[in-house]
Scaffold this active site. Structure first.
Site, PDB file in Angstrom:
ATOM      1  N   HIS A   1       0.851  -1.193   0.000  1.00  0.00           N
ATOM      2  CA  HIS A   1       0.000   0.000   0.000  1.00  0.00           C
ATOM      3  C   HIS A   1       0.877   1.230   0.000  1.00  0.00           C
ATOM      4  CE1 HIS A   1      -3.151   2.839   1.036  1.00  0.00           C
ATOM      5  NE2 HIS A   1      -3.981   1.915   0.592  1.00  0.00           N
TER       6      HIS A   1
ATOM      7  N   ASP B   1      -7.847  -5.329   0.051  1.00  0.00           N
ATOM      8  CA  ASP B   1      -8.336  -6.114  -1.084  1.00  0.00           C
ATOM      9  C   ASP B   1      -8.017  -7.588  -0.961  1.00  0.00           C
ATOM     10  OD1 ASP B   1      -9.540  -4.094  -2.574  1.00  0.00           O
ATOM     11  OD2 ASP B   1      -7.582  -3.352  -3.174  1.00  0.00           O
TER      12      ASP B   1
HETATM   13  N1  ACO Z   1       4.155  -7.540  -5.091  1.00  0.00           N
HETATM   14  C1  ACO Z   1       5.485  -7.528  -5.322  1.00  0.00           C
HETATM   15  N2  ACO Z   1       6.268  -6.456  -5.180  1.00  0.00           N
HETATM   16  C2  ACO Z   1       5.679  -5.315  -4.797  1.00  0.00           C
HETATM   17  C3  ACO Z   1       4.301  -5.232  -4.543  1.00  0.00           C
HETATM   18  C4  ACO Z   1       3.537  -6.410  -4.691  1.00  0.00           C
HETATM   19  N3  ACO Z   1       2.239  -6.413  -4.454  1.00  0.00           N
HETATM   20  N4  ACO Z   1       3.984  -3.973  -4.184  1.00  0.00           N
HETATM   21  C5  ACO Z   1       5.127  -3.283  -4.208  1.00  0.00           C
HETATM   22  N5  ACO Z   1       6.163  -4.089  -4.576  1.00  0.00           N
HETATM   23  C6  ACO Z   1       7.567  -3.727  -4.649  1.00  0.00           C
HETATM   24  C7  ACO Z   1       7.908  -2.927  -5.890  1.00  0.00           C
HETATM   25  O1  ACO Z   1       8.270  -3.749  -6.963  1.00  0.00           O
HETATM   26  C8  ACO Z   1       9.037  -2.075  -5.391  1.00  0.00           C
HETATM   27  O2  ACO Z   1      10.193  -2.864  -5.343  1.00  0.00           O
HETATM   28  P1  ACO Z   1      11.646  -2.188  -5.586  1.00  0.00           P
HETATM   29  O3  ACO Z   1      11.816  -1.196  -4.470  1.00  0.00           O
HETATM   30  O4  ACO Z   1      12.601  -3.340  -5.538  1.00  0.00           O
HETATM   31  O5  ACO Z   1      11.569  -1.540  -6.951  1.00  0.00           O
HETATM   32  C9  ACO Z   1       8.656  -1.763  -3.941  1.00  0.00           C
HETATM   33  O6  ACO Z   1       7.841  -2.885  -3.533  1.00  0.00           O
HETATM   34  C10 ACO Z   1       7.868  -0.472  -3.766  1.00  0.00           C
HETATM   35  O7  ACO Z   1       6.775  -0.516  -4.667  1.00  0.00           O
HETATM   36  P2  ACO Z   1       6.046   0.769  -5.222  1.00  0.00           P
HETATM   37  O8  ACO Z   1       5.285   0.403  -6.462  1.00  0.00           O
HETATM   38  O9  ACO Z   1       7.013   1.890  -5.323  1.00  0.00           O
HETATM   39  O10 ACO Z   1       5.065   1.066  -4.031  1.00  0.00           O
HETATM   40  P3  ACO Z   1       3.846   2.024  -4.102  1.00  0.00           P
HETATM   41  O11 ACO Z   1       3.645   2.504  -2.731  1.00  0.00           O
HETATM   42  O12 ACO Z   1       4.003   3.017  -5.187  1.00  0.00           O
HETATM   43  O13 ACO Z   1       2.665   1.021  -4.571  1.00  0.00           O
HETATM   44  C11 ACO Z   1       0.768  -0.354  -4.633  1.00  0.00           C
HETATM   45  C12 ACO Z   1       1.596   0.670  -3.811  1.00  0.00           C
HETATM   46  C13 ACO Z   1       0.411   0.246  -6.009  1.00  0.00           C
HETATM   47  C14 ACO Z   1      -0.523  -0.646  -3.891  1.00  0.00           C
HETATM   48  C15 ACO Z   1       1.612  -1.638  -4.820  1.00  0.00           C
HETATM   49  O14 ACO Z   1       1.992  -2.152  -3.572  1.00  0.00           O
HETATM   50  C16 ACO Z   1       0.874  -2.710  -5.642  1.00  0.00           C
HETATM   51  O15 ACO Z   1       0.911  -2.674  -6.871  1.00  0.00           O
HETATM   52  N6  ACO Z   1       0.204  -3.688  -4.944  1.00  0.00           N
HETATM   53  C17 ACO Z   1      -0.537  -4.692  -5.633  1.00  0.00           C
HETATM   54  C18 ACO Z   1      -1.869  -4.145  -6.096  1.00  0.00           C
HETATM   55  C19 ACO Z   1      -2.844  -3.932  -4.946  1.00  0.00           C
HETATM   56  O16 ACO Z   1      -3.035  -4.795  -4.099  1.00  0.00           O
HETATM   57  N7  ACO Z   1      -3.511  -2.769  -4.976  1.00  0.00           N
HETATM   58  C20 ACO Z   1      -4.524  -2.409  -3.974  1.00  0.00           C
HETATM   59  C21 ACO Z   1      -4.099  -1.234  -3.149  1.00  0.00           C
HETATM   60  S1  ACO Z   1      -5.267  -0.958  -1.872  1.00  0.00           S
HETATM   61  C22 ACO Z   1      -6.503  -0.108  -2.579  1.00  0.00           C
HETATM   62  O17 ACO Z   1      -6.419   0.501  -3.609  1.00  0.00           O
HETATM   63  C23 ACO Z   1      -7.797  -0.173  -1.874  1.00  0.00           C
END
Ligand code: ACO
Length: 434
Positions: free
Chosen positions: A311, A368
């Site tokens: 998140h 989620d």
């Molecule tokens: N699975 C694997 N790796 C992940 C995930 C994941 N679910 N989420 C983040 N990471 C990793 C990224 O690859 C990144 O790695 P790095 O530092 O080696 O490059 C690091 O964790 C940081 O990720 P960001 O994308 O920069 O984190 P951000 O805070 O921007 O993203 C998000 C948050 C979009 C929710 C992300 O965690 C994601 O895509 N999760 C999966 C989708 C999801 O469950 N969305 C629902 C969110 S809740 C809602 O909307 C109600």
């Protein structure tokens, strides 16, 4: 600026050997901010903050989140208390009006929601026009925008009209959602009923038919109500920011709500609940325990992510996920409910929470991860999951829209950019181009 924000000593910023004084502020929960609203005029510099992770786009009194501590409050009330003691309609009133209603106010609000649930009969033809298999989020966004043509609004809304529009949207989004589902399965539409309350009415429109009554299960009604409460607002997330952005142009509120629905649809936002189930189904079909999926999600060369994990704001736990996990356990432990996906979800969660990749990046199950399992147990089809999220989020979007319009001034959202394209060049006739 409201008088709720207190001033702190200014920050000093030195750029090109000149020092600028930037006002600093502190919010009621101690969040500190540097006010850069005059920075460009004074210095010629803008700030660069892709994704706005360090930018407060507005002042707001609706929802408070502390992502580090896992705190979420609506109008000051902890989400855990609201989920346990309140109901969605009451929470919608709270978000929109700032205070919990007394009995009369709740009755009036609830009655008005009920009596505003029917949509213009001519809109029914539109549902026939969508191709079979259309995603209900596409239908929902279109139909909500089209409400603007059936219920035209004056340029300036008086407070009674504004109140009614808000009620219409909260109530009718639910009717449109159920109708789009009925169309997608080729069954006749079931009209809303004045006799049924908000969630019951929705479930009845979804699952009753002229040949079959729908037996309402109290646990399911409660679980859906709780799902809606937990999704009702989440401060300046992607869809709410879309609502504020489109609303800042003074666009029609039905179109504004539709923009929120469109932003919510994406798999990195509200679409994730659907993708969680699809991921679990895939693991089930492959017969694995999720290890392979986890490895893929960790692989830098793959775009796959572990859906329902991570998140932008919550970095230790998502308080909504904690509440839903309990509700999920309760629902899935009920006699007769046996969902193999729940066991896979438990295993996946266990594996990920022990894995260094997820631990070091502070990736925990988000709301989620569990919400999809609850909706599945309630018999909601997977492609309707994000639609339910939209029903829940509507009061939040409208509370933000209303808050923005009631502010001292409505400033159109218009960020700057850092241009990285071609420098100046001159037009060439087509026969002189390489
Ligand atoms: N699975 C694997 N790796 C992940 C995930 C994941 N679910 N989420 C983040 N990471 C990793 C990224 O690859 C990144 O790695 P790095 O530092 O080696 O490059 C690091 O964790 C940081 O990720 P960001 O994308 O920069 O984190 P951000 O805070 O921007 O993203 C998000 C948050 C979009 C929710 C992300 O965690 C994601 O895509 N999760 C999966 C989708 C999801 O469950 N969305 C629902 C969110 S809740 C809602 O909307 C109600």
């Amino acid at each position: 600026m409201t008088d709720k924000l207190k001033k702190l000593p200014p920050a000093m910023l030195t750029l090109d050997n000149k020092t600028y004084e930037l006002p600093t502020l502190i919010g009621v929960e101690g969040e500190k901010a540097i006010d850069i609203s005059k920075l460009r005029n004074q210095s010629g510099y803008v700030t660069l903050d892709e994704g706005y992770g360090n930018t407060a786009s507005c002042e707001s009194a609706i929802t408070y989140i502390d992502g580090e501590k896992g705190i979420l409050r609506y109008r000051g009330y902890p989400i855990e208390e609201l989920a346990e003691h309140s109901r969605f309609v009451e929470v919608a009133y709270l978000l929109l009006n700032g205070e919990l209603p007394n009995s009369q106010q709740l009755l009036d609000f609830s009655t008005n929601l009920n009596e505003s649930s029917i949509i213009h009969e001519d809109m029914h033809h539109f549902f026939n026009g969508f191709p079979r298999g259309s995603h209900p989020m596409g239908i929902l966004a279109t139909m909500v925008a089209s409400l603007s043509t059936f219920y035209p609004l004056p340029d300036r809304l008086d407070s009674a009209t504004e109140q009614q529009v808000v009620i219409n949207l909260i109530s009718q989004v639910r009717t449109i959602a159920a109708f789009s589902y009925k169309k997608s399965i080729g069954e006749p539409l079931v009209y809303p009923s004045y006799k049924l309350k908000f969630v019951r009415n929705f479930l009845n429109m979804m699952f009753a038919s002229p040949v079959r009554d729908y037996e309402l299960d109290e646990d399911i009604v409660r679980a859906i109500d709780m799902f809606l409460i937990l999704h009702a607002d989440h401060e300046q997330n992607c869809s709410t920011s879309s609502v504020r952005t489109s609303g800042s142009s003074m666009a029609n509120v039905y179109a504004v709500a539709s923009s929120g629905i469109s932003a919510l649809w994406g798999p990195r936002h509200g679409g994730a609940n659907q993708h969680v189930i699809q991921m679990l189904e895939q693991i089930h079909a492959d017969g694995g325990d999720g290890t392979e999926f986890i490895n893929q999600a960790k692989d830098k060369n793959s775009t796959s992510r572990l859906m329902g994990f991570g998140h932008r704001v919550y970095k230790n736990f998502d308080p909504r996920a904690m509440v839903l996990k309990k509700q999920c356990d309760k629902l899935l432990n009920k006699a007769g409910v046996n969902d193999p996906l729940f066991d896979i979800a438990r295993r996946l969660e266990e594996l990920a929470l022990k894995d260094d990749y997820f631990i070091s990046r502070k990736l925990y199950p988000n709301v989620d991860f569990y919400s999809g399992l609850i909706l599945r147990a309630a018999g909601i089809p997977t492609n309707m999951f994000t639609v339910l999220f939209a029903i829940g989020r509507m009061p939040g979007w409208l509370a933000h829209w209303r808050e923005m319009l009631k502010g001292d001034q409505v400033i159109i959202t218009r960020p700057r950019q850092l241009y990285v394209g071609e420098p100046l060049r001159h037009f060439q006739d087509i026969d002189q181009r390489p």
